[in-house]
Design a protein around this motif. Structure first.
Motif, PDB file in Angstrom:
ATOM      1  N   SER A   1       0.888  -1.257  -0.027  1.00 34.72           N
ATOM      2  CA  SER A   1       0.002   0.084  -0.065  1.00 34.72           C
ATOM      3  C   SER A   1       0.816   1.405  -0.148  1.00 34.72           C
ATOM      4  O   SER A   1       0.453   2.359  -0.634  1.00 34.72           O
ATOM      5  N   GLN A   2       2.104   1.246   0.744  1.00 32.33           N
ATOM      6  CA  GLN A   2       2.915   2.389   0.939  1.00 32.33           C
ATOM      7  C   GLN A   2       3.539   2.534  -0.653  1.00 32.33           C
ATOM      8  O   GLN A   2       3.607   3.771  -1.051  1.00 32.33           O
ATOM      9  N   LYS A   3       3.909   1.587  -1.366  1.00 36.05           N
ATOM     10  CA  LYS A   3       4.368   1.618  -2.718  1.00 36.05           C
ATOM     11  C   LYS A   3       3.424   2.090  -3.704  1.00 36.05           C
ATOM     12  O   LYS A   3       3.832   3.037  -4.414  1.00 36.05           O
ATOM     13  N   PHE A   4       2.237   1.858  -3.673  1.00 34.00           N
ATOM     14  CA  PHE A   4       1.142   2.249  -4.374  1.00 34.00           C
ATOM     15  C   PHE A   4       1.027   3.847  -4.172  1.00 34.00           C
ATOM     16  O   PHE A   4       0.414   4.502  -4.931  1.00 34.00           O
ATOM     17  N   SER A   5       1.293   4.191  -2.930  1.00 31.07           N
ATOM     18  CA  SER A   5       0.924   5.548  -2.388  1.00 31.07           C
ATOM     19  C   SER A   5       2.049   6.502  -3.004  1.00 31.07           C
ATOM     20  O   SER A   5       1.784   7.811  -3.276  1.00 31.07           O
ATOM     21  N   ASN A   6       3.206   5.922  -3.536  1.00 31.67           N
ATOM     22  CA  ASN A   6       4.174   6.860  -4.128  1.00 31.67           C
ATOM     23  C   ASN A   6       3.926   6.716  -5.701  1.00 31.67           C
ATOM     24  O   ASN A   6       3.910   7.854  -6.179  1.00 31.67           O
ATOM     25  N   SER A   7       3.461   5.577  -6.204  1.00 29.71           N
ATOM     26  CA  SER A   7       2.942   5.665  -7.751  1.00 29.71           C
ATOM     27  C   SER A   7       2.503   4.276  -7.876  1.00 29.71           C
ATOM     28  O   SER A   7       2.804   3.524  -7.294  1.00 29.71           O
ATOM     29  N   PHE A   8       1.553   4.339  -8.859  1.00 26.45           N
ATOM     30  CA  PHE A   8       0.963   3.101  -9.191  1.00 26.45           C
ATOM     31  C   PHE A   8       1.876   2.045  -9.851  1.00 26.45           C
ATOM     32  O   PHE A   8       1.830   0.914  -9.489  1.00 26.45           O
ATOM     33  N   ASP A   9       3.022   2.564 -10.731  1.00 27.84           N
ATOM     34  CA  ASP A   9       3.772   2.001 -11.196  1.00 27.84           C
ATOM     35  C   ASP A   9       4.929   1.137 -10.157  1.00 27.84           C
ATOM     36  O   ASP A   9       5.297  -0.073 -10.146  1.00 27.84           O
ATOM     37  N   ASP A  10       5.137   1.791  -8.912  1.00 26.85           N
ATOM     38  CA  ASP A  10       5.991   1.184  -7.872  1.00 26.85           C
ATOM     39  C   ASP A  10       5.005   0.320  -7.215  1.00 26.85           C
ATOM     40  O   ASP A  10       5.718  -0.820  -6.983  1.00 26.85           O
ATOM     41  N   GLY A  11       3.859   0.424  -7.241  1.00 28.00           N
ATOM     42  CA  GLY A  11       3.089  -0.743  -6.472  1.00 28.00           C
ATOM     43  C   GLY A  11       2.969  -2.037  -7.302  1.00 28.00           C
ATOM     44  O   GLY A  11       3.212  -3.046  -6.650  1.00 28.00           O
TER      45      GLY A  11
ATOM     46  N   LEU B   1      -5.601  -4.042  -6.577  1.00 26.12           N
ATOM     47  CA  LEU B   1      -6.578  -3.324  -6.742  1.00 26.12           C
ATOM     48  C   LEU B   1      -6.934  -2.672  -5.392  1.00 26.12           C
ATOM     49  O   LEU B   1      -7.214  -1.437  -5.173  1.00 26.12           O
ATOM     50  N   VAL B   2      -7.407  -3.369  -4.505  1.00 24.19           N
ATOM     51  CA  VAL B   2      -7.603  -2.683  -3.134  1.00 24.19           C
ATOM     52  C   VAL B   2      -6.468  -1.858  -2.350  1.00 24.19           C
ATOM     53  O   VAL B   2      -6.685  -0.774  -2.205  1.00 24.19           O
ATOM     54  N   SER B   3      -5.305  -2.455  -2.450  1.00 20.12           N
ATOM     55  CA  SER B   3      -3.964  -1.654  -1.804  1.00 20.12           C
ATOM     56  C   SER B   3      -3.884  -0.351  -2.552  1.00 20.12           C
ATOM     57  O   SER B   3      -3.286   0.570  -2.120  1.00 20.12           O
TER      58      SER B   3
END
Length: 426
Positions: free
Chosen positions: A280-290, A356-358
Motif C-alpha cells: 500500500s505504501q508503494k502504491f501511495s508513491n506511484s501506481f507503477d511502484d506498487g 486493486l484494493v491496496s
C-alpha cells in the motif's frame, strides 16, 4: 536496536495486532486439529449431516455479524468519551440481538420450506448457539478499544477446552448431537464472558436507544455486510447444493477433502496481511511502484505455491488417506480441482487485494468479486446437481478462474485509465 525493540513491544498498535493475530490462529487452526479424528469417528455420512447444518447456520451468523467488526470498531476508535462508547455499544448490541431474533425466525421457516429432515433440524437448532454467541460477543468492541488481549484469552481457553472435550467424549458416530454442542458452545461461552468483561472491566453500560438508531447502524454497516455475505455464499454454496441434492456421505467426503486446500489458503493469509501495508505504501508513491512491488513478491511466492500444489496433486491419495482414512481416499481425485482452486486463490489475492484494493480501487475489486459469486452460484447449481461432489469441486475451481479473468480485466482497465490521465497531464 534494543531501544527500538522495547519501544515496539510497548506500542499499543503492535501489542493489539499480536493479540488479534493469536486470536485468528486459534479461531482457524485449533478447531481443525480435531478434523482427522472426528471425520473417522463420525464417518462420512454423519460428518456430512453436521457440515451441511453448520454451513446452513453460517449464513445466519454473517447476518448477525453484519459488518460491525469494521464499522463498529472504527466508531469506537474515534469515540472521545465513555458516554459515547456506551452509546455505540448499546446501539450495535441491540441491532445484533434484533438480527439474531429475525435470523432464527427466517432459519426455521427456510428449514421447513426446504424440507430438512428431523436430524438436520435438531442440528441447526443446536448449532444456532453459534449465532446467539455471535450476537452477544464483543470482538468489534475490544478491537475498537485496542484491548484484544481479553477476547483472545477467552477464545484460547474456551476453544482449547472444546477441543479436549471432543477428544475425550466423542467416541462413535451416534454422538453427532454432542459434537455439535461442543463445537457451538464455545461461541456462547465467549459471548457471555466478553459481555461480562465489557460491563465490569471496561465499565461500558447499556444506555437508551431508539428505532432510528438501529436503522442508522444498519445503514452504516450495509456495504461491509454485503461483501461478507458474498464471501460466505462463495465458500458455502457447494455444501449447500450437495445437501439439497446428494447423500449425507457425499457431503461429508467433499467437506472433509475441501478442508485440505482451505487450510493451505489460511496458512497464506498471514503472509497476505503482512505484505499488504508495505505494498500500500508503494502504491501511495506511484501506481507503477506498487505494481512492480506486487510483481516482485509474486515472482517469489507463486513458484513456491505451484510446487506445493503439484506435490499435493501427485500425492493426493496418500494425503487424503493419511488425514482421513480409507473411507475418504477413494475420492482423492477431488483434490485436483480443489488444489487448482487453492493456487488460483493465492494468485487472485495478488491481483485483487494486493493490487486493486491496496491502490484504492476497491470498487473495481468489488465488481470482479460479485461476478465470481454469480458464477459460483450458477456453476454449483448446474454441476452440483448433475455431478455431485465432483461437480461442486470443479464449479469452485471454474468460479475462481472467472474471478482471475475478472480481476485481470479490471486491473488492465485501471492501468489504461491511469495512462490516459497521465497523457492528458502531459
Amino acid at each position: 536496536m534494543v531501544y527500538n525493540i522495547n519501544s515496539l513491544l510497548k506500542n499499543k498498535i503492535f501489542i493489539n495486532g499480536m493479540w488479534l493475530y493469536i486470536l485468528q490462529i486459534f479461531n482457524t487452526v485449533l478447531p481443525l486439529l480435531t478434523l482427522p479424528y472426528i471425520t473417522r469417528i463420525l464417518g462420512s455420512s454423519q460428518y456430512g449431516v453436521f457440515s451441511f447444518s453448520l454451513t446452513f447456520v453460517t449464513y445466519f451468523q454473517v447476518i448477525v455479524e453484519y459488518g460491525f467488526n469494521l464499522s463498529g470498531s472504527r466508531k469506537l476508535a474515534l469515540a472521545s468519551n465513555q458516554e459515547e462508547k456506551s452509546r455505540i455499544f448499546t446501539r450495535i448490541t441491540m441491532t445484533k440481538l434484533i438480527l439474531c431474533v429475525m435470523s432464527f425466525i427466517i432459519m426455521i421457516v427456510t428449514a421447513f420450506l426446504l424440507g430438512l429432515d428431523e436430524k438436520q433440524l435438531y442440528l441447526i437448532l443446536i448449532l444456532f448457539t453459534i449465532v446467539i454467541g455471535t450476537a452477544i460477543q464483543q470482538v468489534w468492541l475490544f478491537q475498537g478499544l485496542q484491548v484484544m488481549k481479553y477476547i483472545t484469552i477467552i477464545n484460547v481457553l474456551s476453544r482449547t477446552l472444546s477441543v479436549l472435550l471432543i477428544f475425550l467424549l466423542i467416541r462413535d458416530s451416534t454422538q453427532v448431537y454432542l459434537y455439535s454442542a461442543l463445537y457451538a458452545v464455545t461461541f456462547l461461552f465467549n459471548g457471555i464472558l466478553s459481555a461480562t468483561i465489557t460491563r465490569y472491566k471496561l465499565k461500558i453500560q447499556f444506555t437508551s436507544f431508539s428505532f432510528k438508531d438501529i436503522i442508522s447502524e444498519l445503514k452504516d454497516g450495509w456495504h461491509i455486510f454485503t461483501t461478507s455475505a458474498m464471501s460466505v455464499v462463495f465458500s458455502g454454496i457447494g455444501v449447500t447444493v450437495l445437501g439439497l441434492s446428494n447423500s449425507d456421505s457425499t457431503i461429508g467426503v467433499y467437506s472433509a477433502i475441501q478442508k485440505v486446500p482451505y487450510i493451505m489458503i489460511m496458512m497464506f493469509s498471514p503472509v497476505g496481511q503482512a505484505i499488504f501495508p508495505r505494498i500500500s505504501q508503494k502504491f501511495s508513491n506511484s501506481f507503477d511502484d506498487g505494481i512492480k512491488s506486487v510483481t516482485r513478491i509474486l515472482s517469489i511466492i507463486l513458484p513456491i505455491i505451484g510446487i506445493v500444489s503439484f506435490i499435493m496433486i501427485i500425492f493426493s491419495s496418500s494425503i487424503v488417506n493419511l488425514i482421513y482414512g480409507k473411507q475418504y481416499s477413494a475420492y482423492h481425485s477431488l483434490m485436483l480441482p480443489l488444489v487448482l482452486w487453492f493456487f488460483l486463490s493465492i494468485l487472485n489475492n495478488f491481483l485483487g487485494i494486493q493490487s486493486l484494493v491496496s491502490s484504492g480501487y476497491q470498487k473495481e475489486y468489488g465488481i470482479a468479486f460479485r461476478i465470481s459469486v454469480i458464477a459460483i452460484v450458477i456453476l454449483n447449481i448446474l454441476l452440483g446437481y448433475n455431478f455431485g461432489a465432483y461437480g461442486v469441486a470443479y464449479a469452485t475451481m471454474f468460479s475462481e478462474f472467472v474471478l482471475t479473468l475478472s480481476l485481470v480485466y479490471q486491473l488492465n482497465k485501471v492501468k489504461s485509465k491511469i495512462r490516459r490521465n497521465y497523457s492528458t497531464l502531459c
